[in-house]
Design a protein around this motif. Structure first.
Motif, mmCIF file in Angstrom:
data_model
loop_
_atom_site.group_PDB
_atom_site.id
_atom_site.type_symbol
_atom_site.label_atom_id
_atom_site.label_comp_id
_atom_site.label_asym_id
_atom_site.label_seq_id
_atom_site.Cartn_x
_atom_site.Cartn_y
_atom_site.Cartn_z
ATOM 1 N N UNK A 137 69.780 -37.045 102.214
ATOM 2 C CA UNK A 137 70.675 -37.907 101.820
ATOM 3 C C UNK A 137 72.122 -37.538 101.741
ATOM 4 N N UNK A 138 72.348 -36.315 102.613
ATOM 5 C CA UNK A 138 73.804 -35.842 102.475
ATOM 6 C C UNK A 138 73.843 -34.708 101.199
ATOM 7 N N UNK A 139 75.038 -33.998 101.389
ATOM 8 C CA UNK A 139 75.368 -33.041 100.360
ATOM 9 C C UNK A 139 76.823 -32.869 100.419
ATOM 10 N N UNK A 140 77.329 -32.159 99.491
ATOM 11 C CA UNK A 140 78.708 -31.987 99.253
ATOM 12 C C UNK A 140 78.991 -30.498 99.663
ATOM 13 N N UNK A 141 80.029 -30.144 100.604
ATOM 14 C CA UNK A 141 80.276 -28.675 101.145
ATOM 15 C C UNK A 141 81.572 -28.108 100.208
ATOM 16 N N UNK A 142 81.443 -27.158 99.608
ATOM 17 C CA UNK A 142 82.367 -26.615 98.671
ATOM 18 C C UNK A 142 82.788 -25.093 99.177
ATOM 19 N N UNK B 144 79.609 -28.857 89.004
ATOM 20 C CA UNK B 144 78.203 -29.095 88.369
ATOM 21 C C UNK B 144 78.028 -30.700 88.165
ATOM 22 N N UNK B 145 78.935 -31.396 87.873
ATOM 23 C CA UNK B 145 78.646 -32.776 87.614
ATOM 24 C C UNK B 145 78.595 -33.582 88.955
ATOM 25 N N UNK B 146 79.088 -33.367 89.899
ATOM 26 C CA UNK B 146 78.793 -33.807 91.243
ATOM 27 C C UNK B 146 77.549 -33.315 91.767
ATOM 28 N N UNK B 147 76.973 -32.328 91.656
ATOM 29 C CA UNK B 147 75.872 -31.709 91.958
ATOM 30 C C UNK B 147 74.661 -32.600 91.583
ATOM 31 N N UNK B 148 74.935 -33.584 90.326
ATOM 32 C CA UNK B 148 73.723 -34.308 89.709
ATOM 33 C C UNK B 148 73.866 -35.526 90.671
ATOM 34 N N UNK B 149 74.918 -36.037 91.309
ATOM 35 C CA UNK B 149 74.736 -37.174 92.231
ATOM 36 C C UNK B 149 74.450 -36.676 93.635
ATOM 37 N N UNK B 150 74.863 -35.524 94.091
ATOM 38 C CA UNK B 150 74.409 -35.415 95.491
ATOM 39 C C UNK B 150 74.548 -33.705 95.602
ATOM 40 N N UNK B 151 73.691 -32.836 96.140
ATOM 41 C CA UNK B 151 73.573 -31.399 96.075
ATOM 42 C C UNK B 151 74.909 -30.966 96.707
ATOM 43 N N UNK B 152 75.456 -30.043 95.939
ATOM 44 C CA UNK B 152 76.563 -29.326 96.542
ATOM 45 C C UNK B 152 76.225 -27.898 96.994
ATOM 46 N N UNK B 153 76.529 -27.538 98.342
ATOM 47 C CA UNK B 153 76.329 -26.305 98.918
ATOM 48 C C UNK B 153 77.492 -25.602 98.876
ATOM 49 N N UNK B 154 77.557 -24.261 98.599
ATOM 50 C CA UNK B 154 78.826 -23.733 98.211
ATOM 51 C C UNK B 154 78.325 -22.051 98.881
ATOM 52 N N UNK B 155 78.835 -21.861 100.034
ATOM 53 C CA UNK B 155 78.965 -20.217 100.331
ATOM 54 C C UNK B 155 79.852 -19.349 99.513
#
Length: 366
Positions: free
Chosen positions: A204-209, A231-242
């Motif tokens: 469903x997509x993800x946020x890259x940070x 952390x809040x955005x991660x509840x809506x869509x996975x946040x992936x962070x290297x």
């Protein structure tokens, strides 16, 4: 002709790879007018995942010199680099020194060459954040001023130089486009999926940070706001962070918990994979906010200013600083697809031949 390339930080490896490839192609097509490139790696970034892997996966020529100078204060690092680069220049006697961007390595290479009356060519010249507290802003301004040739990625960069009187300095100013755009076009088909995200459903997509800038990581309040927002955005869509080593250290020091998908630092080809597939980007990186545009992705700029003002002006990027409410509200707006996509595809950064233009200029100035 002999060109000595000075690099030391991860983004510079990407930029240098495009020009090194253009030099190789030039030499194959012009065996009677070859350019001998010698690479000096200062060691400003040195970690297997942050440095060596770039040379391997991007087919960058191995450095002729590895100085191993990293860590310490800005003054100590720059001073040591200046001393060691000068020794290399005295030995090699190049026609040009080629530097990239705004790091301490860039300034040290340019300054060492200038004092020896060796011509300096600055790739990614003319950028300005207008924040003189940034070491990068100091480095880029000083490097521009002592260069013989400036290669600008955008018309905005040219205008910055003109406003500072560069037309009176006898310096060659060239708008060539962005070598990072060259890299994005070339390496997209070579992208590699990071094995560290195999356990995550990203259908469903993800946020890259990415977070690494000292003004954010070294300030507990700013870092805390970013952490809370992600952390809040991660509840809506996975946040992936290297996770950058500096950020990891500061999170532990401040007792902050990032409840997102944290992965180890990755190579450029893996980063391209994530950029091409994410929903949007949230970053304090100068390069990543621009790369997001290359892949038609909006970017939340986790800074109070940006050098890439044209991306803010055209509505693709948004300066949100470290304000939790602003980060989350704008992020949720992107997730709801409430923003127009017409801001993309405007050819702001050239046509993908910036590196070839740099090499052609150097060859003609032989």
């Amino acid at each position: 002709m002999k060109v000595l390339t000075v690099i030391g930080a991860r983004p510079q490896f990407i930029k240098a790879a495009t020009v090194s490839r253009a030099i190789k192609e030039h030499n194959e097509e012009n065996p009677d007018r070859t350019i001998n490139e010698i690479i000096v790696h200062t060691g400003q970034h040195y970690d297997m995942n942050m440095s060596d892997i770039f040379f391997e996966e991007m087919d960058i020529p191995k450095p002729g010199y590895s100085l191993g100078i990293g860590g310490g204060t800005h003054g100590a690092m720059t001073g040591q680099q200046l001393e060691q680069i000068e020794k290399v220049l005295l030995k090699e006697q190049p026609d040009w020194v080629l530097v990239y961007g705004d790091t301490n390595s860039t300034l040290a290479g340019a300054l060492a060459a200038s004092k020896l009356h060796i011509k300096v060519a600055h790739v990614e010249a003319g950028l300005r954040s207008f924040n003189m507290k940034m070491p990068e802003e100091q480095n880029r301004i000083l490097t521009d001023r002592i260069s013989s040739a400036l290669f600008c990625p955008t018309q905005t960069a040219v205008k910055n130089l003109e406003a500072e009187g560069y037309s009176n300095f006898g310096i060659d100013i060239n708008i060539v486009g962005d070598v990072m755009y060259d890299a994005a076009l070339f390496y997209t088909e070579r992208a590699v999926k990071p094995s560290s995200i195999d356990d995550l459903d990203l259908s469903d997509g993800f946020v890259l940070s990415t977070i690494h800038r000292a003004e954010n990581t070294d300030d507990r309040d700013r870092l805390s706001e970013i952490v809370s927002a992600l952390n809040q955005l991660h509840l809506e869509r996975p946040v992936v962070m290297p996770l950058h080593p500096r950020t990891k250290k500061k999170l532990e020091e401040f007792g902050l918990k990032l409840n997102v998908k944290l992965i180890d630092p990755i190579g450029y080809l893996e980063m391209v994979y994530l950029l091409a597939r994410c929903t949007f980007v949230a970053s304090d990186s100068g390069g990543v906010q621009k790369e997001a545009y290359f892949f038609n992705k909006h970017c939340l700029v986790l800074r109070d200013e940006t050098e890439w003002v044209e991306l803010v002006d055209n509505g693709s990027n948004f300066i949100v600083g470290t304000n939790k409410e602003l980060i989350t509200s704008k992020g949720e707006e992107i997730l709801r697809k409430e923003l127009p996509g017409s801001c993309f595809g405007q050819n702001l950064y050239g046509t993908g031949d910036a590196a070839k233009q740099v090499v052609a200029f150097l060859n003609n100035k032989k």
